[in-house]
Design an enzyme around this catalytic site. Structure first.
Site, short mmCIF file in Angstrom:
data_model
loop_
_atom_site.label_atom_id
_atom_site.label_comp_id
_atom_site.label_asym_id
_atom_site.label_seq_id
_atom_site.Cartn_x
_atom_site.Cartn_y
_atom_site.Cartn_z
N GLU A 40 -2.42 9.62 -17.46
CA GLU A 40 -3.17 9.67 -16.11
C GLU A 40 -4.61 8.82 -16.77
OE1 GLU A 40 -4.27 10.47 -13.51
OE2 GLU A 40 -1.76 10.78 -13.03
N CYS A 195 -1.99 3.38 1.65
CA CYS A 195 -3.65 2.82 1.80
C CYS A 195 -4.46 2.42 1.00
CB CYS A 195 -3.96 4.11 2.28
SG CYS A 195 -5.11 4.36 2.42
N CYS A 202 -0.73 0.56 8.01
CA CYS A 202 -0.79 1.66 8.33
C CYS A 202 0.22 2.05 9.67
CB CYS A 202 -2.35 1.47 9.75
SG CYS A 202 -3.87 1.10 8.93
N CYS A 205 2.90 3.92 7.24
CA CYS A 205 1.24 5.30 6.85
C CYS A 205 2.17 7.10 7.48
CB CYS A 205 0.70 5.60 7.25
SG CYS A 205 -0.49 6.60 6.35
N CYS A 211 -5.40 9.97 11.50
CA CYS A 211 -6.39 9.43 10.28
C CYS A 211 -7.45 8.43 11.05
CB CYS A 211 -5.88 8.27 9.58
SG CYS A 211 -6.37 7.45 8.97
#
Ligand code: SF4
Length: 356
Positions: A40, A195, A202, A205, A211
Site C-alpha cells: 500500500e 473505471c 463502462c 463495468c 452510475c
C-alpha cells in the site's frame, strides 16, 4: 435513477472480481498485514507495474517486519531508490521499529489503532484492516475515489474536506458485511482496470446500472481536478568528481528536504561555481572537465533542469568541512548507495562513457 441496493452493488463488484480481478499480484498471493502495508505504501502515487519489481526485491531482503526493523535506514533507502517520495521509506522503517517495540512485532487490527501509527492514513489503515484482518473497513485511494465520484456523481475536488466526507460516506455505506478483503481488492481493481482515468470501459463495468456519470455521459468530469498551479522550474548544476581509481565523490544529503537522506553529488548554481567548490570546498585538484547536455527531472513541486559537469580529480585532500558526510564510491558499485533517480542515471552514463 433508482440506485441498486447496497448488497446488489457489492455483490456485482465481488462477482466481477472473482472472474476478472488481479488475483496474481504478489501481495495477494501470500497475505499478511506486513505485506499489505508495504504494498500500500509503495502504491501511493505509483503504478502497479512500477511497484512490482520493487516489492519483490524488498520482500526478498526484508521478508518479515522484524527484518525491516533490524535494517539500517541506508539499506532500506537503497531498496527504495527510484520509487521516489523517500519519506515513505523512512516512515516505513520507523513504523517497523515502533511496531517491534510497542506491539511485540504484531500489527494492531482495528482502523483506529492502525491509523495511530506513523505514516498510516485512514485509507491505508482500512486496506490493512480489511485485507489482512477481514474487518469491514472502507478505503479511499485514488482509484476508489474515481469510481465513487463517478458512480454517485460527486462533484468537487476530493482534496476538499466536504467532498472527501461525501466519498467516505459512500465508501462506508456500500461496504458488504462479508468478504471484506475481496471487496477492498475488487474496488481497487475496478478503478485500475475498468473505471480508468481516461476512457473508462463502462460497457464491461459491473456497476454501470446506477452510475450517474454513465447515465449522463459525464465520466470525464469526475473526479473534479484540482485547479492547476504553474509548476516552477529550478536549475541546478551537479558535479561528478571522478578520481583516477574510478571513484566518484558522493555527499549524504540532510534527512529532510529534496532527496532527504540519500547520497547525491555536489551541487551548485553555475558551472563556474561548481568547479570552484570542487576545488575549495571539497579539496579536489582538478584537471579537465566537460559539461554534459542538460537533463530534465520533475519532482512533486517543481521541474528541475540539471546541468551535469564531469571533472577529473588528480589529488584529493580531505576538506576542512564540518558536518558533511562524504564518500568516494567506486563507480562500479554505485548501486550499493541510495541515490536519487537522476543522479543514478548520470553515474550509469559515466560508467558507460569511456571517452571522458
Ligand atoms: Fe466508472 Fe463507467 Fe462503471 Fe460508472 S459505469 S463506475 S463511469 S466504468
Amino acid at each position: 435513477m433508482v440506485r441498486p441496493l447496497t448488497p446488489v452493488f457489492s455483490q456485482a463488484i465481488l462477482n466481477w472480481y472473482d472472474q476478472q480481478g488481479r488475483h496474481d499480484l504478489p501481495w495477494r498471493q501470500t497475505i499478511s498485514a506486513y505485506r499489505v502495508w508495504v504494498s500500500e505504501i509503495m502504491l501511493q502515487q505509483t503504478q502497479v507495474t512500477t511497484v512490482l519489481p520493487y516489492f519483490q526485491r524488498f520482500m526478498q531482503r526484508f521478508p518479515e517486519l522484524a527484518n525491516l526493523a533490524a535494517a539500517d535506514e541506508e539499506e532500506v533507502l537503497v531498496h527504495w531508490a527510484g520509487l521516489g517520495y523517500y519519506s515513505r521509506a523512512r516512515n516505513l522503517h520507523r513504523t517497523a521499529r515502533h511496531l517491534m517495540q510497542a506491539y511485540q512485532g504484531q500489527f494492531p487490527q482495528t482502523v483506529t489503532q492502525l491509523q495511530a501509527l506513523p505514516g498510516i492514513g485512514r485509507s491505508t489503515a482500512g486496506a490493512i484492516a480489511s485485507i489482512a484482518f477481514q474487518q469491514p473497513a472502507p478505503i479511499l485511494d485514488g482509484n476508489v475515489k474515481r469510481v465513487l465520484a463517478r458512480w454517485a456523481g460527486i462533484a468537487g475536488w476530493p482534496g476538499k474536506n466536504a467532498v472527501a466526507e461525501q466519498l467516505w460516506h459512500w465508501a462506508t455505506t456500500l461496504l458488504p458485511t462479508t468478504r471484506a478483503a475481496d471487496y477492498t481488492q475488487a474496488m481497487m481493481d475496478l478503478g485500475a482496470m475498468v473505471c480508468t482515468r481516461q476512457q473508462p470501459q463502462c460497457n464491461r463495468c459491473p456497476i454501470q446500472q446506477g452510475c450517474v456519470a454513465f447515465r449522463d455521459q459525464t465520466q470525464a468530469l469526475y473526479p473534479t481536478k484540482k485547479l492547476k498551479k504553474m509548476i516552477p522550474q529550478k536549475s541546478l548544476v551537479l558535479l561528478l568528481l571522478r578520481d583516477a581509481r574510478q571513484r566518484i565523490l558522493l555527499i549524504k544529503r540532510p534527512p529532510t528536504g529534496i532527496w532527504g537522506g540519500l547520497w547525491s553529488l555536489p551541487e551548485s548554481t553555475t558551472p563556474e561555481a561548481a568547479l570552484h567548490e570542487g576545488k575549495i570546498r571539497y579539496g579536489c585538484e582538478l584537471t579537465h572537465h566537460q559539461i554534459w547536455p542538460k537533463v530534465q527531472h520533475t519532482l512533486t513541486h517543481f521541474h528541475l533542469e540539471i546541468t551535469p559537469i564531469i571533472a577529473h580529480v588528480t589529488r584529493w585532500q580531505p576538506p576542512l568541512m564540518e558536518n558533511t558526510k562524504l564518500i568516494w564510491q567506486p563507480i562500479s558499485q554505485h548501486e550499493d548507495k541510495a541515490l536519487p533517480a537522476p543522479v543514478k542515471r548520470l553515474i550509469q552514463q559515466l560508467k558507460g562513457n569511456t571517452h571522458d
